[in-house]
Scaffold this active site. Structure first.
Site, mmCIF file in Angstrom:
data_model
loop_
_atom_site.group_PDB
_atom_site.id
_atom_site.type_symbol
_atom_site.label_atom_id
_atom_site.label_comp_id
_atom_site.label_asym_id
_atom_site.label_seq_id
_atom_site.Cartn_x
_atom_site.Cartn_y
_atom_site.Cartn_z
ATOM 1 C CB SER A 104 3.192 4.337 -0.395
ATOM 2 O OG SER A 104 1.914 4.774 -0.767
ATOM 3 C CG HIS A 120 2.471 9.555 0.705
ATOM 4 N ND1 HIS A 120 1.962 8.692 1.662
ATOM 5 C CD2 HIS A 120 2.715 8.789 -0.393
ATOM 6 C CE1 HIS A 120 1.897 7.470 1.155
ATOM 7 N NE2 HIS A 120 2.348 7.503 -0.079
#
Length: 667
Positions: A522, A637
């Protein structure tokens, strides 16, 4: 300049899907040999182990709740048990919802997201289920007594939704109500109160935010005798306005927008990110909530930071406030108690040297009990039950997944370009000469703390590798100042810190550049992109998971606009002037030599667009650099929706690093 790889951002494009499938096949063909299969089996054994311990949550009804995955339940089960049962080696769990069975019955690919239980009552909940692990979810009312979804109950279609109970027949809902109801970040702009048995279109609007807000939500605090409704307007990522709702009237809570805010019964606490009323940034202060609304400012300092110590978290019990603090990235826990002569303090059991202790949960409506856990890089977690002023009893000890004989944990400090001392941990056998794996994050005030990793232990440490965790600026290891030191135009400080740790490892003889691999996900994936393009000579291999990479377009992709406060706005000329200096996608050079890189992402990631990884790989690949991509079809994610997918992702990372770094012995 026209982006030649823009077509890879189209998630519906058959051409882009074929391209991804081809890259996946290349990666699996290159990395998916016998050693990968062995690693994957070893990882899967850790993830599926029935000897793992759960870290349950209280819902106020006397039960311990847990969501559990294993080989028999790859999509997981939501379950609960009593304390008496939980104390046993093999508790009897009452399964409330089996997600795998639900998928089979409905022909879906649900993954678990959350359950919001009605308080008091504890007989209904609002279950959020996501297709393939995305942030967007479907919300459905569930009968916890009969174990069925409520016919004609509250149901919301797939969206990035926030819901909460008002009472048994009303809920707060912030969701996609149609055109114009979302912020530019893709979250709810409007919060409403919805009455059972009425269409959503008739729900009462509670608050409307601005289109450029991050999100809006509303919540009820159901504490007996102190029932209150609040509206939260998140203006920017670290800028929030809080309102007390009384009838149809909203009263703004007059605290700084960058401060955190919480109430418990008569008390109000404020966590400061900037100085206020003479109190320093990083402090936690408390006062009587009603007195403050009446104009009082008689605050008590509950925590004050210093150069080495910051506040990690706090948790209420019925009569006490538990603080978790961190000194040079090692935690300490204490209980604070309000009384007639002020707040008193007493310590709670904490972790050993270079370990992490955290509060798992409390039951603030009913008792002073708390669940507390501790672990370290080489110490599996221990879960205990305590009560402030009473005994602490060990409930569970996690199994050890790898032998630690001869391994140590050491902490060092690297000196960054501007003279800042940056801590990092080194884990492994000091006499091992194997490859070194370095990771970090450096963003959003999130601290990276010591943790036990069975997968890391089996797949890396036990094979003779060394693991390093860097605590760079941008994170929360030293409070708001550590985070703010790497915001916006100062973002390169985080990258300089990480590079300083890499150099320090070499200068101490722990690593060589060719045998030093790095990973991050991320925001940490952005960190990896910068390491690749700005510091390629420091590393032998790079893994970037669900990464941000094209910082020119990040605000136009999914939730990207919500992070402008962190990175800056590339559509503002002055901001782009500093962003373009490090944006990985804009800094790839055909005449430079880069270490091999593996990108891992997910088609169903609706937070960080997989186009970042796709385009970066395409650009590097067309310039003849060594690159690999693995894009999981689902997983959101986290890039994995179940343990099989997680094992594939972890084994690819381990095999890639081990193979590439052992190829570079002669460098």
């Amino acid at each position: 300049m026209i982006d030649p790889y823009l077509w890879l951002e189209d998630l519906e494009s058959p051409e882009a899907s074929r391209w991804v499938a081809e890259r996946n096949a290349e990666t699996l063909a290159s990395l998916g040999g016998e050693e990968f299969a062995r690693l994957k089996d070893a990882v899967r054994e850790v993830l599926d182990s029935k000897e793992r311990i759960s870290f349950p949550a209280w819902r106020g009804d006397g039960y311990y709740y847990d969501f559990w995955k294993d080989a028999d339940h790859p999509r997981g089960v939501w379950r609960r048990t009593t304390l008496e049962q939980f104390r046993r080696d093999e508790p009897e769990w009452d399964v409330l919802l089996d997600v795998g069975a639900l998928n089979e019955a409905e022909g879906e690919n649900w993954t678990w997201q959350s359950a919001t239980v009605l308080r008091p009552g504890y007989d209904r909940c609002l279950v959020s289920l996501a297709r393939g692990g995305s942030d967007a979810a479907v919300v459905r009312e569930f009968d916890m007594v009969n174990r069925v979804f409520v016919e004609d109950g509250f149901v919301l279609p797939e969206a990035k939704t926030d819901v909460g109970w008002i009472d048994a027949d009303h809920i707060f809902v912030a969701t996609d109500f149609g055109p114009g109801s979302l912020t530019s970040s893709g979250y709810a702009r409007i919060a409403k109160a919805w009455r059972r048995g009425t269409p959503l279109s008739e729900a009462e609007t509670v608050f409307e935010g601005d289109p450029d807000d991050v999100l809006i939500t509303a919540v009820r605090d159901p504490a007996e005798g102190f029932v209150r409704d609040f509206v939260v307007q998140r203006v920017e990522f670290f800028s929030t306005r809080y309102f007390l709702r009384t009838g149809d009237r909203l009263v703004r809570i007059p605290i700084p927008e960058d401060a955190g805010f919480d109430v418990h019964r008569e008390w109000m606490v404020v966590r400061l990110r900037s100085p206020w009323l003479g109190f320093p940034a990083g402090a936690l202060i408390a006062t009587n909530f009603d007195d403050f609304l009446a104009g009082g400012q008689d605050f008590t300092v509950l925590f004050q930071p210093d150069e080495h110590t910051s506040l990690t978290s706090y948790h209420w019990t019925l009569n006490h406030l538990l603080l978790v603090t961190m000194t040079d990235v090692v935690t300490r826990v204490q209980a604070l108690t309000p009384g007639g002569s002020g707040w008193s303090e007493q310590p709670l059991p904490s972790s050993a040297e270079f370990g992490t202790t955290w509060i798992v949960d409390t039951d603030p409506d009913h008792s002073d009990a708390y669940l507390i856990a501790s672990e370290g890089f080489l110490q599996p977690a221990t879960l205990s039950l305590g009560s402030v002023g009473g005994d602490v009893t060990v409930l569970k000890r996690a199994p050890s997944f790898f032998a630690t004989d001869g391994m140590t944990v050491r902490q060092f400090f690297a000196v960054s370009d501007d003279g800042t001392r940056v801590p990092y941990f080194v884990v492994g056998r000091p006499d091992d000469s194997g490859p070194v794996w370095l990771t970090g994050y450096g963003g959003f005030e999130i601290p990276m703390t010591p943790n036990y990793g069975g997968v890391r232990g089996r797949g890396w440490l036990a094979r003779g590798g060394t693991f390093v965790l860097a605590n760079i600026r941008g994170g929360g290891e030293y409070g708001p100042a550590w985070h703010q030191a790497a915001l916006r135009e100062n973002r390169p400080r985080a990258y300089e810190d990480f590079a300083a740790v890499a150099r320090d490892l070499v200068s101490r003889g722990i690593a060589t550049p060719g045998r030093l691999g790095v990973t991050g996900g991320s925001n940490g994936g952005l960190l990896m992109g910068v390491m690749l393009t700005r510091y390629p000579d420091l590393f032998g291999a790079v893994v970037a998971g669900v990464p941000l990479l094209d910082m020119r377009r990040y605000t136009k992709l999914l939730a990207g606009k919500s992070w402008i406060a962190e990175y800056g706005d590339p559509d503002v000329e002055d901001d782009w002037a500093f962003i373009r200096e490090y944006s990985p996608y804009q800094n790839v050079r055909p005449d430079r030599t880069y270490p091999p890189i593996l990108f891992i992402t997910s088609t169903r990631d609706d937070r960080v667009h997989p186009g970042h990884a796709r385009k970066m790989l395409a650009l590097l690949r067309d310039q003849k650099h060594e690159t690999f991509l693995y894009e999981n079809v689902e997983g959101g994610h986290g890039a994995a929706a179940d343990n099989e997918q997680a094992a594939t992702k972890e084994a690819l990372t381990l095999e890639f690093l081990w193979r590439e770094l052992n190829r570079t012995i002669g460098r």
